[in-house]
Design a protein around this motif. Structure first.
Motif, PDB file in Angstrom:
ATOM      1  N   LYS A 161      50.327  41.902  38.371  1.00 33.68           N
ATOM      2  CA  LYS A 161      51.255  42.881  38.505  1.00 33.68           C
ATOM      3  C   LYS A 161      52.360  42.736  38.945  1.00 33.68           C
ATOM      4  O   LYS A 161      53.626  43.118  39.299  1.00 33.68           O
ATOM      5  CB  LYS A 161      50.753  43.876  38.925  1.00 33.68           C
ATOM      6  CG  LYS A 161      49.970  43.377  40.449  1.00 33.68           C
ATOM      7  CD  LYS A 161      49.220  45.385  41.270  1.00 33.68           C
ATOM      8  CE  LYS A 161      48.455  44.886  42.640  1.00 33.68           C
ATOM      9  NZ  LYS A 161      47.860  43.328  42.803  1.00 33.68           N
ATOM     10  N   ILE A 210      53.840  45.260  34.425  1.00 33.76           N
ATOM     11  CA  ILE A 210      53.878  46.187  34.397  1.00 33.76           C
ATOM     12  C   ILE A 210      54.412  47.163  33.884  1.00 33.76           C
ATOM     13  O   ILE A 210      54.176  48.450  33.559  1.00 33.76           O
ATOM     14  CB  ILE A 210      52.672  46.321  35.253  1.00 33.76           C
ATOM     15  CG1 ILE A 210      51.027  47.509  35.647  1.00 33.76           C
ATOM     16  CG2 ILE A 210      53.106  46.452  37.170  1.00 33.76           C
ATOM     17  CD1 ILE A 210      49.928  47.404  36.284  1.00 33.76           C
ATOM     18  N   TYR A 267      46.675  44.609  35.933  1.00 32.04           N
ATOM     19  CA  TYR A 267      46.708  44.421  37.298  1.00 32.04           C
ATOM     20  C   TYR A 267      45.044  44.095  37.888  1.00 32.04           C
ATOM     21  O   TYR A 267      45.137  43.600  38.375  1.00 32.04           O
ATOM     22  CB  TYR A 267      46.612  46.696  37.268  1.00 32.04           C
ATOM     23  CG  TYR A 267      46.049  46.785  38.810  1.00 32.04           C
ATOM     24  CD1 TYR A 267      47.109  47.127  39.703  1.00 32.04           C
ATOM     25  CD2 TYR A 267      45.134  46.601  39.905  1.00 32.04           C
ATOM     26  CE1 TYR A 267      46.559  47.328  41.741  1.00 32.04           C
ATOM     27  CE2 TYR A 267      44.086  46.576  41.082  1.00 32.04           C
ATOM     28  CZ  TYR A 267      46.527  47.367  41.805  1.00 32.04           C
ATOM     29  OH  TYR A 267      45.734  47.731  42.633  1.00 32.04           O
ATOM     30  N   PHE A 327      43.217  50.907  39.785  1.00 30.41           N
ATOM     31  CA  PHE A 327      44.692  51.333  38.806  1.00 30.41           C
ATOM     32  C   PHE A 327      45.305  52.416  38.952  1.00 30.41           C
ATOM     33  O   PHE A 327      46.197  52.668  38.908  1.00 30.41           O
ATOM     34  CB  PHE A 327      44.148  50.134  37.160  1.00 30.41           C
ATOM     35  CG  PHE A 327      44.994  50.953  36.704  1.00 30.41           C
ATOM     36  CD1 PHE A 327      46.700  49.989  36.475  1.00 30.41           C
ATOM     37  CD2 PHE A 327      44.824  51.440  35.028  1.00 30.41           C
ATOM     38  CE1 PHE A 327      47.895  50.201  35.394  1.00 30.41           C
ATOM     39  CE2 PHE A 327      45.894  51.847  34.224  1.00 30.41           C
ATOM     40  CZ  PHE A 327      47.541  50.529  34.053  1.00 30.41           C
ATOM     41  N   ASN A 335      45.740  48.287  32.564  1.00 34.13           N
ATOM     42  CA  ASN A 335      44.736  48.298  33.489  1.00 34.13           C
ATOM     43  C   ASN A 335      44.264  46.533  33.373  1.00 34.13           C
ATOM     44  O   ASN A 335      44.291  45.874  34.875  1.00 34.13           O
ATOM     45  CB  ASN A 335      44.362  49.003  32.801  1.00 34.13           C
ATOM     46  CG  ASN A 335      42.761  48.533  33.496  1.00 34.13           C
ATOM     47  OD1 ASN A 335      42.260  49.054  34.629  1.00 34.13           O
ATOM     48  ND2 ASN A 335      41.270  48.653  32.215  1.00 34.13           N
ATOM     49  N   TYR A 380      46.666  52.992  41.986  1.00 30.57           N
ATOM     50  CA  TYR A 380      48.515  52.054  41.883  1.00 30.57           C
ATOM     51  C   TYR A 380      49.150  53.097  40.616  1.00 30.57           C
ATOM     52  O   TYR A 380      50.495  53.470  40.716  1.00 30.57           O
ATOM     53  CB  TYR A 380      47.630  50.377  40.794  1.00 30.57           C
ATOM     54  CG  TYR A 380      49.648  50.392  40.032  1.00 30.57           C
ATOM     55  CD1 TYR A 380      50.822  49.511  40.629  1.00 30.57           C
ATOM     56  CD2 TYR A 380      49.723  50.830  39.164  1.00 30.57           C
ATOM     57  CE1 TYR A 380      51.680  49.095  40.631  1.00 30.57           C
ATOM     58  CE2 TYR A 380      50.973  50.182  38.307  1.00 30.57           C
ATOM     59  CZ  TYR A 380      51.857  49.548  39.079  1.00 30.57           C
ATOM     60  OH  TYR A 380      52.932  48.400  38.613  1.00 30.57           O
TER      61      TYR A 380
END
Lengths: 481, 481
Positions: free
Chosen positions: A28, A120, A23, A84, A20, A87
């Motif tokens: 990222k 990530i 991001y 996030f 998180n 994502y």
């Protein structure tokens, strides 16, 4: 309702918590390199046998977060940003993974898995990979020791009921077969190994009949090809073995005694009882009867029983192998070795303990073999772009006690890491479990006995290339971690 | 392809091999009673905390063999009769199961699960039940000891990466919560416990930033409510704690410092470092900062650190708890205690070792509580039909050393086994994991401290009723097993 597994969430919360932040903090796209490696061989072993890669591949290929997961995370963790979560909803692994194939012998500090991926993503897969590889590698190594102690006798894996749950029983049995076990009692493994599971009867089977002889006869009637009679329900020497012999005689008279018949001892002093059993069976002409035993066996007890001349030639090993009882956890770790954000930055993790300082950079593992004996001579961890000439001698040195030098010559080399995922696409097909077991067998044949000794084995050399060693020193002295 | 679990086959092959014989030998209507019990408390504990029943219920409710299973068994085991395979295809559990609810304190020899079912069914479910209960009960008991050592501080379960695979991590974490842990780092548990998972950051998070302070500030920016800063990446006392304090000050100035903030120590001497940390934090007015620690902790190290005045008030426990490292297997067994084929025949399994002789018959477990203190006084294993009067004193005696007698008075009783399945139908709803944890807490409060001591605890009395003892003696002397 049967609980559905959610392997995508079989991870530590901090992977998501960090994700998180990465991001939101616009990290990222940063590419990271991580190495997964062990710091110590388990169980006092001189080597470690890698297992679990097939399950890791399966996990990464199928790694997706579904709507239900997103909703759960949203409810339980209000700090997660909606972007996030979005994502995650669209997540699929896009990076590169190299790994050392299952059944290969490895040593401390060697990257077993090397991940190069957006930071990530590389973090998201850490915990699950560690869990899978720590478990199976531990059990494969333990099993390999047990099989070594059995000196060519077959070893059967019998531990399901003492495993850490059914899945640990399943993949523990898989790892035990990688380690050299002939078979397992675990039926579910048939789906993943293709090998039939093994077993005959329990004490309750015999108790459910009015007498032991009835139970044996009935079992023999329906299982002429799989006739291992459990002889210790009442009294091994006075009842169990004589009754088994009686049944074997009846079958022999009718010409129905099939190869592979025998008895199983499950309690009492296995050395004494097996010697008596051998004598009693031989006296009646049953020289080829199998004597199998099971009862809290491990590599040390098997070795001792063999030293005492036990007549056992089939070993059923349960609790001590499926849990690696004397060393029930392997501590593989996953450490950052490089960050790429515009420029390439090799990273190390400093520690007051020299052997805990990690090796920086994007690396590979090279094994040197003697051209004549084909035995493994030593391993070298080097930077990925380094080229080792096979036609001239090479000086290697201990990375901590650098005055310990050794000249290698007359060798050929093999690189241990092979590509598994490239640009998020799987480029590797796992061999069958039988093939992995054969590979492990071949790998162990390249190790001198000194490295395979059960207690206090010789330490195999794993050195660093000059370039890698220099890079590490530079980072340590620069204080740039 | 993701591997689909086949829990129905997570069993030892001999259960099927015996089933085939029972089926063909016309024993499939024979009713059997089996007891599942432990012989010894794990980890040197004075008691055992039961866990895993919810997963066992789920397993039995869903126990079916599909077409693919039948085909697999047919191919791998030509000895299986087609009628038996047809029987499996139509299988569903039809029997009765009583069990002691999760979170209850139990002792050796007490039936934790009592199964009364057609022999063939009772055997088919043996291994999976044992695997599940052995695992979760072991970890719940271990966790209970760790929580006891923490003396009221919160304990977090952090062991997933060292568990025996992801499922062992999941249900191990569940068991750890049953044992009293406040939470776990394992995200997947959120589906089965309803509790949010916990965690903040790893060393690699900090390394991925140009400096520690940047990493801390960024984490704080996005996680004001979950701010435990990991302080040992570079140098705990000279860098980590001062940087954490800097960030806490910045937040305090802006009025953004939320309750629950603090630091985490993950290496070095935890007693020394936590005392220094407490001092440094207090000097800056951060008296309420949490000091959490993780690093190979178990109940003994926590107790020692507390004795040395460590300033830790939140304990992250990993490897040693999730694997029950010093005792990684629980040896619950499943023994035949009765066969019904026209007449009722209680059964025992004889052994040269007196404590290994099983208890015959269809039994129950009674716990005696003192009317004034509500402390548990002793347990009694009795035949199911026996009635214990609560209004008069009762003499109980040690089942092996029968001269050891004790008079119980001023008591009330509770029967521990409750119905779970009746005629194959589930009649029990599992409580939530939080409710089970509360029940376990309440259960432990009924145990005198002497039984909860970590080392060499007092032995709790579990005696046999006179009727049961007599039945057992009769069977032993009659030689009718």
């Amino acid at each position: 309702m049967s609980f559905e597994r959610k392997l995508q969430l079989a991870t530590d919360f901090y992977q998501l918590s960090m994700g998180n932040v990465y991001y939101l903090d616009d990290k990222k796209e940063q590419i990271a390199v991580f190495d997964l490696f062990i710091r110590k061989n388990p169980c006092g072993s001189g080597y470690t046998l890698v297992a679990g890669l097939e399950q890791i591949i399966d996990y990464i290929e199928n790694l997706k977060f579904d709507e239900e997961d997103i909703q759960l995370l949203r409810e339980n963790h209000p700090e997660f940003n909606e972007d996030f979560l979005e994502y995650l909803r669209n997540f699929s692994f896009s990076g590169e993974i190299y790994a050392i194939p299952e059944g290969t012998v490895v040593f401390p500090n060697e990257p077993i898995i090397r991940v190069k991926a957006p930071l990530i993503e590389a973090q998201l897969i850490e915990t699950t990979m560690l869990t899978i590889i720590n478990h199976q590698t531990l059990i494969a190594t333990k099993a390999s020791r047990v099989v070594y102690a059995a000196e060519g006798d077959s070893v059967l894996e019998f531990g399901l009921r003492r495993a850490h749950g059914p899945e640990a029983g399943l993949f523990g049995a898989r790892a035990a077969i990688v380690g050299g076990c002939a078979a397992t009692s675990n039926v579910e493994t048939e789906y993943i190994t293709g090998l039939p599971s093994k077993g005959t009867m329990s004490h309750s089977f015999i108790q459910s009949y009015n007498c032991e002889l009835d139970a044996f006869r009935t079992y023999a009637k329906y299982n002429p090809d799989n006739l291992i009679l459990l002889v210790d329900t009442y009294n091994t020497l006075e009842s169990g073995i004589p009754h088994a012999i009686e049944v074997f005689k009846e079958l022999r008279e009718k010409g129905n005694l099939q190869k592979g018949y025998g008895i199983r001892l499950d309690s009492g002093d296995l050395a004494y009882l097996s010697k008596q059993a051998r004598k009693m069976l031989n006296e009646e002409g049953f020289h080829d009867a199998i004597i199998s035993a099971s009862s809290d066996l491990d590599e040390h007890l098997i070795k001792d029983l063999k030293l005492q001349g036990a007549g056992i030639n089939l070993w059923g090993v349960g609790t001590k192998m499926i849990t690696s009882y004397d060393c029930p956890a392997l501590g593989a770790v996953y450490k950052l070795s490089q960050i790429e954000d515009g420029e390439i930055k090799p990273k190390i993790k400093i520690s007051n303990d020299a052997i805990k300082i990690t090796n920086p950079g994007y690396k590979k593992v090279i094994r040197f073999y003697d051209k004549d004996t084909h035995k493994a001579l030593a391993d070298l961890i080097a930077l990925d772009h380094e080229v080792i000439a096979e036609d001239k001698p090479l000086v290697i040195f201990d990375p901590i006690h650098t005055w310990k030098k050794r000249v290698l010559s007359n060798f050929y080399i093999k690189e241990l890491l092979v590509p598994i995922f490239v640009n998020g696409k799987k480029v590797y097909n796992s061999p069958s479990v039988e093939q992995i077991r054969a590979h492990a067998q071949e790998q162990k044949s390249t190790l001198w006995e000194e490295y395979q000794r059960l207690i206090n084995p010789q330490i195999y050399h794993v050195d660093l290339s000059v370039k890698l060693w220099n890079l590490k020193q530079e980072l340590i002295h620069r204080g740039d971690h």
